[in-house]
Write an enzyme that holds these catalytic residues in place. Structure first.
Site, PDB file in Angstrom:
ATOM      1  N   ASP A 111       0.861  -1.185   0.000  1.00 36.73           N
ATOM      2  CA  ASP A 111       0.000   0.000   0.000  1.00 36.73           C
ATOM      3  C   ASP A 111       0.906   1.248   0.000  1.00 36.73           C
ATOM      4  O   ASP A 111       2.123   1.122  -0.106  1.00 36.73           O
ATOM      5  CB  ASP A 111      -0.914  -0.059   1.243  1.00 36.73           C
ATOM      6  CG  ASP A 111      -2.194   0.732   1.066  1.00 36.73           C
ATOM      7  OD1 ASP A 111      -2.142   1.857   0.555  1.00 36.73           O
ATOM      8  OD2 ASP A 111      -3.263   0.217   1.455  1.00 36.73           O
ATOM      9  N   ASP A 157      -5.508   3.073  -7.429  1.00 37.85           N
ATOM     10  CA  ASP A 157      -6.435   3.497  -6.393  1.00 37.85           C
ATOM     11  C   ASP A 157      -6.756   4.972  -6.621  1.00 37.85           C
ATOM     12  O   ASP A 157      -6.145   5.626  -7.466  1.00 37.85           O
ATOM     13  CB  ASP A 157      -5.698   3.306  -5.055  1.00 37.85           C
ATOM     14  CG  ASP A 157      -6.605   3.450  -3.874  1.00 37.85           C
ATOM     15  OD1 ASP A 157      -7.824   3.442  -4.054  1.00 37.85           O
ATOM     16  OD2 ASP A 157      -6.078   3.581  -2.755  1.00 37.85           O
ATOM     17  N   GLU A 210     -11.133   8.088  -8.691  1.00 38.50           N
ATOM     18  CA  GLU A 210     -12.499   8.628  -8.926  1.00 38.50           C
ATOM     19  C   GLU A 210     -12.466   9.867  -9.808  1.00 38.50           C
ATOM     20  O   GLU A 210     -13.413  10.058 -10.562  1.00 38.50           O
ATOM     21  CB  GLU A 210     -13.163   8.958  -7.593  1.00 38.50           C
ATOM     22  CG  GLU A 210     -13.604   7.755  -6.832  1.00 38.50           C
ATOM     23  CD  GLU A 210     -12.424   6.968  -6.309  1.00 38.50           C
ATOM     24  OE1 GLU A 210     -11.392   7.590  -6.022  1.00 38.50           O
ATOM     25  OE2 GLU A 210     -12.521   5.757  -6.241  1.00 38.50           O
ATOM     26  N   ASP A 262     -13.252   0.396   1.095  1.00 39.54           N
ATOM     27  CA  ASP A 262     -12.899   0.463   2.509  1.00 39.54           C
ATOM     28  C   ASP A 262     -14.071   0.092   3.394  1.00 39.54           C
ATOM     29  O   ASP A 262     -14.792   0.947   3.884  1.00 39.54           O
ATOM     30  CB  ASP A 262     -12.445   1.874   2.854  1.00 39.54           C
ATOM     31  CG  ASP A 262     -11.181   2.239   2.116  1.00 39.54           C
ATOM     32  OD1 ASP A 262     -10.609   1.356   1.458  1.00 39.54           O
ATOM     33  OD2 ASP A 262     -10.767   3.394   2.203  1.00 39.54           O
ATOM     34  N   HIS A 274      -7.117  -7.560   3.500  1.00 34.28           N
ATOM     35  CA  HIS A 274      -6.549  -6.209   3.501  1.00 34.28           C
ATOM     36  C   HIS A 274      -6.956  -5.467   4.762  1.00 34.28           C
ATOM     37  O   HIS A 274      -8.112  -5.498   5.149  1.00 34.28           O
ATOM     38  CB  HIS A 274      -7.039  -5.457   2.253  1.00 34.28           C
ATOM     39  CG  HIS A 274      -6.499  -4.066   2.129  1.00 34.28           C
ATOM     40  ND1 HIS A 274      -5.225  -3.703   2.507  1.00 34.28           N
ATOM     41  CD2 HIS A 274      -7.055  -2.933   1.632  1.00 34.28           C
ATOM     42  CE1 HIS A 274      -5.035  -2.415   2.255  1.00 34.28           C
ATOM     43  NE2 HIS A 274      -6.135  -1.919   1.735  1.00 34.28           N
TER      44      HIS A 274
HETATM   45  C1  LIG Z   1     -21.184  -0.546   3.249  1.00 33.95           C
HETATM   46  C2  LIG Z   1     -20.572  -0.269   4.548  1.00 33.95           C
HETATM   47  O1  LIG Z   1     -21.017  -0.529   5.654  1.00 33.95           O
HETATM   48  N1  LIG Z   1     -19.502   0.246   4.414  1.00 33.95           N
HETATM   49  C3  LIG Z   1     -18.815   0.556   5.525  1.00 33.95           C
HETATM   50  C4  LIG Z   1     -17.414   0.190   5.222  1.00 33.95           C
HETATM   51  O2  LIG Z   1     -16.689   0.639   6.268  1.00 33.95           O
HETATM   52  C5  LIG Z   1     -16.798   2.016   6.498  1.00 33.95           C
HETATM   53  C6  LIG Z   1     -15.851   2.344   7.556  1.00 33.95           C
HETATM   54  O3  LIG Z   1     -14.641   2.217   6.958  1.00 33.95           O
HETATM   55  C7  LIG Z   1     -18.173   2.415   6.915  1.00 33.95           C
HETATM   56  O4  LIG Z   1     -18.260   3.805   7.091  1.00 33.95           O
HETATM   57  C8  LIG Z   1     -19.047   1.995   5.806  1.00 33.95           C
HETATM   58  O5  LIG Z   1     -20.371   2.229   6.190  1.00 33.95           O
END
Ligand SMILES: CC(=O)N[C@H]1CO[C@H](CO)[C@@H](O)[C@@H]1O
Ligand SMILES: *[C@@H]1O[C@H](CO)[C@@H](O)[C@H](O)[C@H]1NC(C)=O
Ligand SMILES: *[C@@H]1O[C@H](CO)[C@@H](O)[C@H](O)[C@H]1NC(C)=O
Ligand SMILES: *[C@@H]1O[C@H](CO)[C@@H](O)[C@H](O)[C@H]1NC(C)=O
Ligand SMILES: *[C@@H]1O[C@H](CO)[C@@H](O)[C@H](O)[C@H]1NC(C)=O
Ligand SMILES: *[C@@H]1O[C@H](CO)[C@@H](O)[C@H](O)[C@H]1NC(C)=O
Ligand SMILES: *[C@@H]1O[C@H](CO)[C@@H](O)[C@H](O)[C@H]1NC(C)=O
Ligand SMILES: *[C@@H]1O[C@H](CO)[C@@H](O)[C@H](O)[C@H]1NC(C)=O
Ligand SMILES: *[C@@H]1O[C@H](CO)[C@@H](O)[C@H](O)[C@H]1NC(C)=O
Length: 898
Positions: free
Chosen positions: A385, A499, A502, A581, A639
């Site tokens: 990373d 990465d 966007e 994430d 990860h």
């Molecule tokens: C879809 C979901 O719950 N995503 C979560 C992934 O993790 C992040 C924290 O890193 C949450 O904020 C998200 O809601």
């Protein structure tokens, strides 16, 4: 990407590569008549009164279409000035400012129907919500195949932006189309139905009014049923809900996954249809080929609440591809005819990948690699990373903390393991001249994105101030290739993880803001969840790229980086996606299945979520369960983020470490099955992971289980503390993957035992699977003899396939350097048929063992090509195993028993 707290918002994205991938969509030249007349404010009070009288506003709430899509500014006066109806909000989401049923719009004239399609001229005389309108349009409906038509509505006088993707363009006189098209003049409507059932495919009648303004396009259709899927990337369950009002926004964004606009834009949906007998076997798909900021509004509609979809976009054209299937599986395959077939990933990439942000030093990285090897974890790929970089700068490595990285990569390679590095798009712009070639070269080659005044656009990402390559610039390929090649001499990486494309930016727009006057930075309308600001955490929409404005190209930035990245370091045409994430929680693990199913619908089958979770500390139990589920992700990577506890497999104690190893071993036994599924994805566009309803209508809402192809049913534990899983077993013959014992599904839920060391997997009757023994690396797996598992269907046919090549060459299929073998069982005889035999390794393609499941009686004799073979029979499991075979799969064989 990873989360950062505070003013520098959390963001990070999702494409990986070595391959690479990204968001989909769009562009073309935005040369639009942009009149400065504000028609709305010029409307006279007298006119407003007249309109108000004539307005037909008595509309049941489910049939209302929102006339005030903006977040702010609604009032009775303003709403009525738009020619719309003002009512009280009855319940959440129901529009309180809505279009009257007689809202003005386009009339069609000159409607011409031919064997190849329908054309018409459209014109309007009044104005819409967000002028300037395009008053004269052309409708062109092209019949392309029996199952595909394209609906385009464009400005014949000014070319507008279109996504620079190659799509099928030829209209054709089609003999027996599955569809019927009707265009009405006044009011103008398009109605597409399925000939065989009269089911609705696309129907604008009574929907949100069609609008085509310079920066606001709207077209709506009623749905056939409320069974709707797709429209990514958002974190929602696979079956979308149309029983309430929701906005799914398409504007690529680097925040952790939520219901808001996510990392990529996939304006494609699948909708099921009912036949006259009421079943749900038919399906159609609709793609809005448009890369501008857009949204799909879902709402209840109709007496059965079948629902309606309204697409709105802020630019481009209305360009819809409509796919008629008729099966859901064929719709997904037909989608790949438009966006392209998925690449065939290299064999090693199907192995286990390990990654974290925050190894922090080569010493710690080395220790993690060593302990996972020592623990005999199946493990092919190590990732780096951003922390391997020198101050987070692309194409550098930290000479102090990671001084040993070249030696580590050498050692990985000697051990036949691979190394993948992160390569973000943003390039540090603040290094002294002559000290950082990636910036100097980019400046010299003039490939960075410019602001609206033509100066370099500077944002802020991990390394501080950065410039952003324009991957649509034809020279960007040479630029990116050079950087990759130079760095490859230092760190011979095997893949790229792209990465933040966007693209993500830690400041809004640029370090010096955006234009206060540009129509791109200040559009009259922005889709729902963007909060009125397209500049948020990305580049100014007014910034200039080689093909067009960032306004038009934003949703394709990741796509363009993929297009350029995938062409280097000899890896060929590779790209995949990870789900971003997530959090280390059981609910995030469960949601990952919806994500996997979605991306298989979007023709990006090599997808996986961060195993064990990215944010926060995982638990040994969660991590064990997640490796079991992850063994069935097409892309399997553990990860972790910067600060949580270690979560690599070897960091756990017994019994978890052993359960995790077992899950990895299960994955490695299935590598050839997975590879063959990827081959079918690549050649026929068939998804690797599929929802149950593709085969078994009646379970349209099941997304806590899934299938690999039409062969394996996976029913993971998704709840903390559970040792039983409640799973739906469709009416069919199944075989427990682990024991081989038959199981007759009754088409209902059953409780299956699922102790911590077990994930329930069932082989579907009718499958023949080429398994491998469990090994610790894919290169070792490739040397092994196969184990054929024959799972007979008592009623239908029983067959299977093996695709095999060298696992690495990008041209195996084109050059016919592969072997393809079919297997079939008839009565008690198994035979093969060699379709292609272009790959014949010295070690041969042999089977050591054949397991016949569901064998009811102990046989007296098993013969292989007429000669008696060793066998054993397990009565409890009804399993017959012929062993010690060395059976050459590339030569015709017959295996039978009596
Ligand atoms: C879809 C979901 O719950 N995503 C979560 C992934 O993790 C992040 C924290 O890193 C949450 O904020 C998200 O809601
Ligand atoms: C239809 O549009 C085309 C393209 O702009 C134009 O050439 C033609 O004159 C129009 N026809 C009618 C009947 O308006
Ligand atoms: C479809 O509708 C047409 C016209 O209403 C009718 O003639 C035809 O029988 C219908 N077809 C089916 C399959 O219901
Ligand atoms: C994709 O990359 C190829 C090779 O570099 C290039 O020829 C092509 O124009 C690119 N496509 C787009 C839309 O930029
Ligand atoms: C935009 O307006 C703000 C305040 O109105 C001003 O501070 C800023 O400099 C302007 N930006 C540009 C690029 O003109
Ligand atoms: C796009 O890139 C090409 C090749 O570098 C260049 O010739 C052309 O002028 C560029 N166009 C724009 C609008 O920047
Ligand atoms: C992440 O999951 C943990 C439990 O595993 C929970 O305590 C935490 O609140 C979750 N965080 C988010 C942002 O969902
Ligand atoms: C890496 O550094 C971060 C602080 O920057 C720390 O929280 C984390 O524990 C470190 N990781 C390891 C594996 O030591
Ligand atoms: C599975 O077990 C749970 C807990 O005992 C029970 O509530 C549920 O009804 C069972 N499901 C089935 C299908 O038997």
């Amino acid at each position: 990407m990873e989360l950062r707290q505070g003013p520098q918002r959390a963001r990070r994205t999702t494409n990986f590569c070595l391959y690479v991938i990204a968001s989909l969509w769009v562009i073309h030249w935005a040369k639009v008549a942009s009149s400065d007349l504000d028609l709305q404010s010029s409307r006279s009070p007298a006119l407003t009164v007249i309109l108000e009288k004539a307005r037909k506003c008595v509309i049941p709430q489910n049939e209302r279409f929102d006339c005030w899509p903006e977040v702010k500014g609604a009032s009775k006066r303003a709403c009525e000035k738009r020619g719309c109806c003002w009512g009280n909000q009855v319940s959440k989401g129901v529009p309180f400012c809505y279009f009257p049923t007689n809202y003005g719009g386009y009339k069609a004239s000159n409607i011409k129907v031919s064997a190849k399609g329908v054309t018409a001229n459209l014109s309007r005389s009044d104005h819409s919500l967000f002028p300037p309108d395009v008053d004269k349009l052309v409708l062109q409906i092209d019949f392309q195949t029996e199952t595909r038509l394209r609906i385009r509505i464009f400005d014949p006088n000014n070319a507008r932006f279109e996504p620079p993707v190659e799509v099928p363009t030829q209209p054709k006189a089609v003999d027996n189309p599955l569809y019927k098209v009707k265009v009405t003049a006044s009011p103008f409507n398009i109605v597409v139905t399925r000939v065989s059932t009269n089911a609705t495919i696309f129907d604008t009648t009574g929907m949100a009014p069609f609008i085509f303004a310079d920066q606001f396009l709207q077209i709506g259709t009623r749905l056939s049923t409320h069974f709707l899927y797709g429209l990514g990337e958002h974190r929602y369950q696979f079956l979308q809900r149309v029983d309430s009002w929701r906005k799914l926004v398409f504007w690529a964004h680097g925040y952790p996954p939520t219901e808001k606009n996510g990392y990529g834009a996939h304006p494609f949906y699948l909708n099921l249809e009912r036949s006259s007998s009421g079943n749900l076997r038919d399906a159609h798909g609709v793609l809005l080929l448009n890369s501008n900021a857009a949204e799909a509004i879902l709402q209840p509609h109709g007496s059965n609440q079948t629902g309606a979809v309204t697409f709105r976009s802020t630019g481009g054209l209305v360009d819809l591809f409509v796919l008629l299937g008729p099966s859901p599986l064929s719709v997904t395959a037909q989608y790949t005819d438009i966006v392209g077939r998925p690449y065939l990933p290299p064999f090693w990439s199907l192995g286990f990948h390990l990654c974290r942000w925050g190894y922090n030093s080569s010493t710690k990285l080395q220790a993690v690699i060593a302990r996972n090897r020592e623990a005999m974890m199946p493990y092919d790929v190590q990732w780096g990373d951003i922390d391997y970089m020198d101050q987070h700068k692309d194409w550098t490595f930290d000479q102090k903390n990671f001084h040993n990285l070249p030696a580590i990569v050498k050692d990985l390679h000697q051990n036949k393991q691979r190394y993948i590095i992160m390569a973000d798009p943003a390039i540090s712009s603040s290094q002294p001249a002559g000290k950082y070639a990636p910036f100097d070269d980019g400046k010299r080659m003039n490939i960075f994105i410019k602001d609206y005044q033509g100066h370099l656009l500077i944002g802020k990402v991990w390394p501080g101030e950065t410039a952003f390559p324009d991957f649509f610039n034809p020279k960007s390929y040479d630029y990116w290739l050079k950087q990759a090649q130079e760095f490859h001499k230092k760190i011979p990486f095997d893949g790229l993880w792209i990465d933040m494309n966007e693209p993500s930016n830690f400041v809004d727009g640029s370090v010096s803001g955006c234009s206060n006057t540009s129509k791109f930075d200040n559009p009259p309308y922005t889709p729902g969840t963007i909060d009125g600001d397209l500049t948020l955490a990305t580049l100014c929409p007014s910034s200039r790229q080689n093909l067009s404005s960032h306004y038009n190209l934003h949703n394709m930035y990741g796509w363009s980086q993929t297009n350029v990245s995938r062409r280097h370091v000899g890896s060929g045409k590779f790209g995949g996606h990870w789900l971003g994430d997530n959090n280390s929680s059981f609910s995030d693990m469960a949601f990952s299945i919806d994500g996997i199913l979605n991306f298989n619908l979007f023709a990006i089958p090599q997808v996986g979520a961060d195993i064990c979770g990215f944010q926060s500390n995982t638990s040994p139990e969660l991590c064990t369960r997640w490796h079991q589920l992850g063994a069935f992700y097409p892309f399997m990577r553990n990860h972790n983020t910067l600060t949580p506890k270690d979560q690599d497999p070897a960091s756990f104690k017994a019994p978890y470490i052993d359960h995790i190893r077992q899950a990895l071993e299960l994955r490695y036994r299935l590598l050839a099955v997975l590879y063959t599924l990827f081959f079918k994805a690549h050649t026929d566009g068939l998804p690797v992971v599929r929802p149950l309803f593709f085969l078994y209508p009646g379970v349209e809402d099941v997304s806590r289980q899934f299938m690999w192809g039409d062969q394996l049913l996976v029913s993971p534990v998704l709840k903390e503390g559970a040792t039983v899983v409640e799973a739906f077993l469709p009416k069919d013959t199944w075989y427990d993957f682990h024991s081989g014992a038959p199981f007759i599904g009754q088409g209902r839920k059953v409780n299956l035992s699922a102790p911590l060391d077990t994930i329930n997997v069932h082989i579907r009757g009718g499958a023949i699977l080429p398994l491998l023994p469990s090994t610790v690396r894919t290169d070792i797996a490739r040397q092994q003899k196969f184990i054929l598992v024959v799972a007979p269907s008592p009623t239908g046919s029983t067959a299977g396939q093996l695709y095999w090549d060298d696992g690495e060459s990008g041209d195996s299929i084109k050059a016919k350097k592969y072997s393809l073998i079919n297997f079939m069982l008839k009565d008690k005889t198994l035979t093969n048929s060699v379709i292609v035999s272009g790959y014949k390794p010295a070690s041969r393609i042999n089977a050591d063992r054949i397991e016949f499941l569901g064998t009811n009686k102990v046989p007296s004799r098993v013969t292989v090509n007429g000669r008696a073979a060793n066998f054993r029979y397990e009565a409890l499991e009804k399993k017959l195993t012929a062993f010690d075979l060395s059976l050459d799969l590339l030569t015709a064989f017959t295996v039978t028993w009596t």
